[in-house]
Design a protein around this motif. Structure first.
Motif: not given
Length: 158
Positions: A19-23, A54-58, A36-41
């Motif tokens: 898993v690569v955050w900020g990809a 508001p979110f980050e992608l990996a 893709w992985i989306c973290w809804d903050k």
């Protein structure tokens, strides 16, 4: 670049799950396919006024549909703390509950070892511990190593 060389080695068939955050900042370097992985903050519209993204992608070299993770973690507040106004230990700290959910979603074998080459304050290592995985963390800054050591020394997270 070293990032490009690293990403070229993340094929789906030959390597363990990654898993690569900020990809999303270098999608042209990612091998295809992946997910893709989306973290809804924010988790609700009222929280959208908080500081930060508001979110980050990996990106992950695992197969399957995209993953949506929802865990409130905005501004400078640390969702890992029982203190309402506790500061984060690291500027890009991820909440342990979100990382626990991610690791569970990836359905890794129980004998897997979780490796975090940018361990920061140890959130990934703590999530691995919660789930009974072995883990290895690498961090260049001593102050974050100390924060990770504190996180790992806690008996329970919640």
């Amino acid at each position: 670049s070293s990032v490009a060389r690293f990403l070229n080695h993340l094929s789906l068939s030959d390597n363990p799950p990654a898993v690569v955050w900020g990809a999303n900042n270098f999608p042209q370097l990612l091998p295809f396919p992946g997910r893709w992985i989306c973290w809804d903050k924010r988790t609700d519209r009222r929280a959208d006024k908080m500081l930060g993204w508001p979110f980050e992608l990996a990106w992950s070299n695992t197969t399957g549909y995209g993953i949506m993770l929802r865990c409130q973690h905005g501004g400078v507040l640390n969702v890992n703390s029982d203190k309402v106004h506790a500061r984060r230990s690291h500027p890009t700290e991820k909440p342990v509950p979100m990382l626990v959910e991610l690791l569970e979603t990836l359905k890794l074998p129980k004998n897997a070892t979780i490796v975090d080459p940018f361990a920061g304050s140890g959130s990934t290592l703590r999530a691995a511990k919660e789930l009974g995985y072995n883990s290895i963390g690498v961090e260049i800054e001593e102050r974050y190593c100390v924060a990770a050591e504190r996180a790992l020394a806690q008996e329970t997270l919640f």
